[in-house]
Design a protein around this motif. Structure first.
Motif, PDB file in Angstrom:
ATOM      1  N   SER A  19       0.855  -1.190   0.000  1.00 31.55           N
ATOM      2  CA  SER A  19       0.000   0.000   0.000  1.00 31.55           C
ATOM      3  C   SER A  19       0.887   1.234   0.000  1.00 31.55           C
ATOM      4  O   SER A  19       1.479   1.563  -1.022  1.00 31.55           O
ATOM      5  N   HIS A  45      -3.448  -1.008   3.235  1.00 34.29           N
ATOM      6  CA  HIS A  45      -4.745  -0.455   2.906  1.00 34.29           C
ATOM      7  C   HIS A  45      -5.491  -1.337   1.900  1.00 34.29           C
ATOM      8  O   HIS A  45      -5.023  -1.545   0.774  1.00 34.29           O
ATOM      9  N   ASP A  46      -6.638  -1.863   2.333  1.00 38.15           N
ATOM     10  CA  ASP A  46      -7.577  -2.542   1.442  1.00 38.15           C
ATOM     11  C   ASP A  46      -6.931  -3.658   0.628  1.00 38.15           C
ATOM     12  O   ASP A  46      -7.355  -3.942  -0.494  1.00 38.15           O
ATOM     13  N   SER A  47      -5.924  -4.320   1.182  1.00 34.64           N
ATOM     14  CA  SER A  47      -5.213  -5.359   0.438  1.00 34.64           C
ATOM     15  C   SER A  47      -4.586  -6.388   1.371  1.00 34.64           C
ATOM     16  O   SER A  47      -4.076  -6.045   2.448  1.00 34.64           O
ATOM     17  N   THR A  98     -13.166  -4.694  -1.280  1.00 29.98           N
ATOM     18  CA  THR A  98     -11.834  -4.092  -1.319  1.00 29.98           C
ATOM     19  C   THR A  98     -11.375  -3.853  -2.753  1.00 29.98           C
ATOM     20  O   THR A  98     -10.673  -2.873  -3.020  1.00 29.98           O
ATOM     21  N   ARG A 102     -10.178  -0.240  -4.040  1.00 27.49           N
ATOM     22  CA  ARG A 102      -8.881  -0.013  -4.698  1.00 27.49           C
ATOM     23  C   ARG A 102      -9.065   0.642  -6.063  1.00 27.49           C
ATOM     24  O   ARG A 102      -8.291   1.520  -6.458  1.00 27.49           O
ATOM     25  N   GLN A 103     -10.090   0.207  -6.813  1.00 30.11           N
ATOM     26  CA  GLN A 103     -10.346   0.826  -8.115  1.00 30.11           C
ATOM     27  C   GLN A 103     -10.737   2.290  -7.934  1.00 30.11           C
ATOM     28  O   GLN A 103     -10.310   3.155  -8.710  1.00 30.11           O
ATOM     29  N   ARG A 105      -9.807   4.203  -5.457  1.00 24.99           N
ATOM     30  CA  ARG A 105      -8.565   4.907  -5.098  1.00 24.99           C
ATOM     31  C   ARG A 105      -7.760   5.247  -6.346  1.00 24.99           C
ATOM     32  O   ARG A 105      -7.229   6.352  -6.491  1.00 24.99           O
ATOM     33  N   THR A 136      -1.539  -0.719  -3.927  1.00 21.23           N
ATOM     34  CA  THR A 136      -2.746   0.093  -3.871  1.00 21.23           C
ATOM     35  C   THR A 136      -2.318   1.547  -3.970  1.00 21.23           C
ATOM     36  O   THR A 136      -1.871   2.146  -2.993  1.00 21.23           O
ATOM     37  N   GLY A 138      -2.360   5.460  -4.064  1.00 16.65           N
ATOM     38  CA  GLY A 138      -3.182   6.484  -3.444  1.00 16.65           C
ATOM     39  C   GLY A 138      -2.410   7.772  -3.259  1.00 16.65           C
ATOM     40  O   GLY A 138      -1.342   7.982  -3.851  1.00 16.65           O
TER      41      GLY A 138
END
Length: 289
Positions: A19, A45-47, A98, A102-103, A105, A136, A138
């Motif tokens: 992330s 994050h989200d992963s 998630t 992620r998409q 983000r 991910t 961001g």
């Protein structure tokens, strides 16, 4: 669960390059070992993409790994992060949610770069150069790109300057509401904890009625011992934790060189981790060989 199966100190919030950390999962584990950490949670994050690499490194290093994630949730424009521990990484509902986050983000990041690029020399390639394959992407990667381009001296100052919401470049991305987040984590066999819920002071702490709804839905605890939680907020959060029977955790929120936070600067009590492990049904801690 017998606490002798893991050692302290216990740091339950750390990020890798999957992330927005600056170290690979293996490097993060080695950094934890060098810092004297006995148990560390990987919470990208989200992963969950770093779990396998981190597990292998933890076994070799002789420390315990708590597989986890920092799930994005949102209340209107306010971001609410939720730490999730020991859930099933293959749970279909959580995997789908998630992936959607992620998409969102990624799309949001591309739009931010496009807007910044109108006023500063910055391209999407600059951002990709600051990330690893499969990460991910961001705002932290945009911040690093701004630093690389000479528009800010550090990641933190990029967030305080160009990436501050008042500048108008940064927009929120999709995320579920916290109640949905708690339910998703619990349904995946995991244990949810609100991450650094006091960063904006006591007046912005989760309202009592909302916290009760989250606790009734399965919220396990509050990450109170965190360098960014303000003193007045910590006092309020301790009172709320007592009222609703929520556990208190402490963590570094380590990002390698991405933040000044250092591994082990805040830690979690062994008995709290024992409860997390006892309540989880989705996955197991990775113990040393």
């Amino acid at each position: 669960m017998n606490s002798r199966r893991f050692r302290g100190p216990i740091d339950l919030h750390a990020h890798s390059s999957v992330s927005d950390g600056t170290e690979t999962p293996s490097q993060l584990v080695r950094a934890a070992l060098e810092a004297g950490i006995g148990t560390v949670a990987l919470t990208d994050h989200d992963s969950t993409a770093g779990w396998v690499e981190a597990a292998s490194a933890a076994k070799q290093a002789g420390i315990t790994l708590i597989p986890g994630m920092e799930l994005s949730t949102r209340v209107q424009y306010a971001s609410v992060h939720m730490l999730a521990y020991l859930f099933d990484p293959g749970n279909a509902a959580l995997v789908a949610e998630t992936a959607r986050i992620r998409q969102a983000r990624l799309t949001r990041a591309e739009e931010i770069v496009q807007h910044i690029g109108r006023d500063f020399a910055l391209s999407w390639d600059d951002v990709l150069a600051q990330s690893t394959e499969g990460a991910t992407i961001g705002r932290p990667h945009i911040a690093d790109a701004l630093v690389a381009r000479g528009h800010a001296p550090t990641r933190s100052e990029a967030f305080a300057g160009i990436l501050h919401w008042k500048r108008g470049y940064a927009k929120p991305h999709y995320a579920p509401d916290p109640l949905t987040g708690v339910r998703l984590v619990r349904e995946a066999g995991g244990v949810p904890v609100l991450a650094h819920p006091g960063t904006r002071g006591a007046e912005h702490v989760v309202p009592e009625a909302e916290l009760k709804r989250l606790a009734d839905a399965g919220l396990f605890g509050l990450e109170i011992d965190h360098r960014e939680n303000l003193p007045d907020a910590k006092k309020r959060l301790h009172a709320l934790a007592d009222k609703f029977g929520l556990a208190v955790t402490g963590s570094s929120d380590y990002h390698g060189d991405g933040k000044p936070n250092r591994l082990g600067e805040n830690t979690t009590a062994p008995e709290v981790l024992e409860r997390i492990i006892a309540e989880s049904t989705g996955s197991e801690p990775v113990y040393p060989d």
